[in-house]
Design a protein around this motif. Sequence first.
Motif, PDB file in Angstrom:
ATOM      1  N   ALA A   1      -0.286  -6.139   3.458  1.00  0.00           N
ATOM      2  CA  ALA A   1      -0.932  -5.336   4.495  1.00  0.00           C
ATOM      3  C   ALA A   1      -0.699  -3.837   4.335  1.00  0.00           C
ATOM      4  O   ALA A   1      -1.167  -3.049   5.163  1.00  0.00           O
ATOM      5  N   TYR A   2      -0.017  -3.428   3.277  1.00  0.00           N
ATOM      6  CA  TYR A   2       0.363  -2.028   3.151  1.00  0.00           C
ATOM      7  C   TYR A   2      -0.255  -1.395   1.910  1.00  0.00           C
ATOM      8  O   TYR A   2      -0.491  -2.063   0.904  1.00  0.00           O
ATOM      9  N   ASP A   3      -0.493  -0.083   2.015  1.00  0.00           N
ATOM     10  CA  ASP A   3      -1.015   0.689   0.882  1.00  0.00           C
ATOM     11  C   ASP A   3       0.107   0.965  -0.107  1.00  0.00           C
ATOM     12  O   ASP A   3       1.286   0.827   0.234  1.00  0.00           O
ATOM     13  N   PRO A   4      -0.243   1.392  -1.336  1.00  0.00           N
ATOM     14  CA  PRO A   4       0.792   1.630  -2.353  1.00  0.00           C
ATOM     15  C   PRO A   4       1.896   2.581  -1.897  1.00  0.00           C
ATOM     16  O   PRO A   4       3.080   2.317  -2.139  1.00  0.00           O
ATOM     17  N   GLU A   5       1.521   3.698  -1.236  1.00  0.00           N
ATOM     18  CA  GLU A   5       2.552   4.639  -0.819  1.00  0.00           C
ATOM     19  C   GLU A   5       3.435   4.054   0.287  1.00  0.00           C
ATOM     20  O   GLU A   5       4.620   4.383   0.398  1.00  0.00           O
ATOM     21  N   GLU A   6       2.872   3.164   1.096  1.00  0.00           N
ATOM     22  CA  GLU A   6       3.662   2.509   2.139  1.00  0.00           C
ATOM     23  C   GLU A   6       4.600   1.459   1.528  1.00  0.00           C
ATOM     24  O   GLU A   6       5.742   1.308   1.965  1.00  0.00           O
ATOM     25  N   VAL A   7       4.121   0.740   0.516  1.00  0.00           N
ATOM     26  CA  VAL A   7       4.954  -0.270  -0.152  1.00  0.00           C
ATOM     27  C   VAL A   7       6.171   0.377  -0.789  1.00  0.00           C
ATOM     28  O   VAL A   7       7.306  -0.092  -0.627  1.00  0.00           O
ATOM     29  N   VAL A   8       5.962   1.473  -1.520  1.00  0.00           N
ATOM     30  CA  VAL A   8       7.080   2.110  -2.196  1.00  0.00           C
ATOM     31  C   VAL A   8       8.051   2.718  -1.189  1.00  0.00           C
ATOM     32  O   VAL A   8       9.260   2.771  -1.419  1.00  0.00           O
TER      33      VAL A   8
END
Length: 554
Positions: free
Chosen positions: A414-421
């Motif tokens: 459910a998260y974008d790449p910048e949110e995942v990192v």
Amino acid sequence: MPAKCVVFSTTRKHDGRSFRDLLPAEYTQMAGRAGRRGLDPTGTVIIVASDNLPELSAIRNMILGPPGKLSSQFRLTYNMILNLLRVEALRVEEMIKRSFSENASQSLLPDQQKKVIELSCEICQEDIDMYYDMSLDVIECNQRLLEMASNHPQASKSLVSGRIVILRDTHFNRNNVAVILKQAPIVASADTGAKLKAFYVLALVDAETKSRKLDVDAQSLAPRWPLIPEMINENDAVYEVAAVPLTSIVLVTDRVIKVDVELIVDRHRITPMREALKQLQAVACEWISTRDVPEIEWAKMRSLEFQETLQFKNTQVKALANKSCVLCKDFDAHYVVKHAEKVLRANLAYLKMAISEQNLELIPDYEQRISVLKELKFIDENSTVLLKGRVACEINSTSELVLTELILENTLAAYDPEEVVALLSCFVFQEKTDVEPAIPTKLQQGRDAIIAIRERVARVNDLHKVATEEFQNELKFGLMEVVYEWAKGMPFEQITALTDVPEGTVVRVITRLDETCREVRDAARVIGDAELFKKMEEAQIRIKRDSVFFRLLP
């Protein structure tokens, strides 16, 4: 780096808890750098006393004191256990034995136990070891062939009444010729407890063998091929009727004689037994004179595995005849010495392993971790690595259990790449910060999900009493905002203003995050999650920029 002179500004240091004097090992490590090899005949060490002169006893202990005891830093991890479980060639116990902590226990066997009588014959020494190993291969192949034949509908007809066989075990230890009478009740193997087929046989023996005066232990039986019967004096020859397991039959010959099974086995008539004995004596004399025992043809066995094993055995048998050691006039005696040496070496190795494994300090921790992996379904009851375990094998830089659960529960979807990192930064950042990060609501939900998974895994660890520091400290989300803004493109000088964490720490965290992203990407490949794979690649691209990933000039 070596230097001409090393200067100590003080002889005390803060070890994270309090100030104390330098230990002898610490002083030696630093002072030992004084003096450049090839340039300086001596090195100079200066201790700056300032206003407080150190006590002489403290200086003497620091310079001349006994070094601290070395302690092993080897620790079991779930990733290590899972990777070793996937490799059949190396057991976890073997890895533990190779650690420094087990070095002393591996040297406990007395020196006198390690002394083995080695053969000193110029003729035999060249290839008797190879001859022994090849003979052992032939015996093992032959046993597998008999097991397969006994379970095959057609080949099992070879083990019928009247078939002459060669026996070799702890009782029939002279390659005794025998004739199969009929099948006996199934028996249990003395070594493994496995069920084995058994047969009633009438064997050609001497009186001492029949009285069991010549019985030996299993380790005394040297692997020999070809299996030529030993000569038994005609006056000493007697018969013995016994039930033997399949493992006692070492060769099925191509000879069949006529025997009255009912009169021998059921009615115990002496006359038919003596008639069978005379036939066995005639056959044995023939084979002893020709030095050849003809084996049954196994052509009816069409099984590929059987034929491959048979071909390998025949190849080894032919190679045995070409060994130079058989030309030695004392070969039989030398072979007995070699067998004793092999048995002793094997026993010493087994004893060493058994003693060590019973006393390995890390075995309890290993067993507890295995219980955790089974409960969390990383491995099954047979310690076979499951999908979760294969994913955890890809993760080396952080908590493999928590991150695996996070991946397989699809929390990151459910998260974008910048949110995942940004969420993954909690697995890497370990230091304290007094600045509370400004975290968006969506990231707060992700943070709560990670905490819930971690608490669940921690409860399982506590249940099985796994002693690990990993779950004793809370996850630190202090750099979540910094990493999030960096991945979104904010310049480095601006993100450092968001926290009180030193710049070097920020750089190290972002650098380690690249490794964590790579591991999550590889885990996504294992489970076939293309979306997560692309997301982690994008996350790596977003954080690998500017001065953070500049390589130092050589």
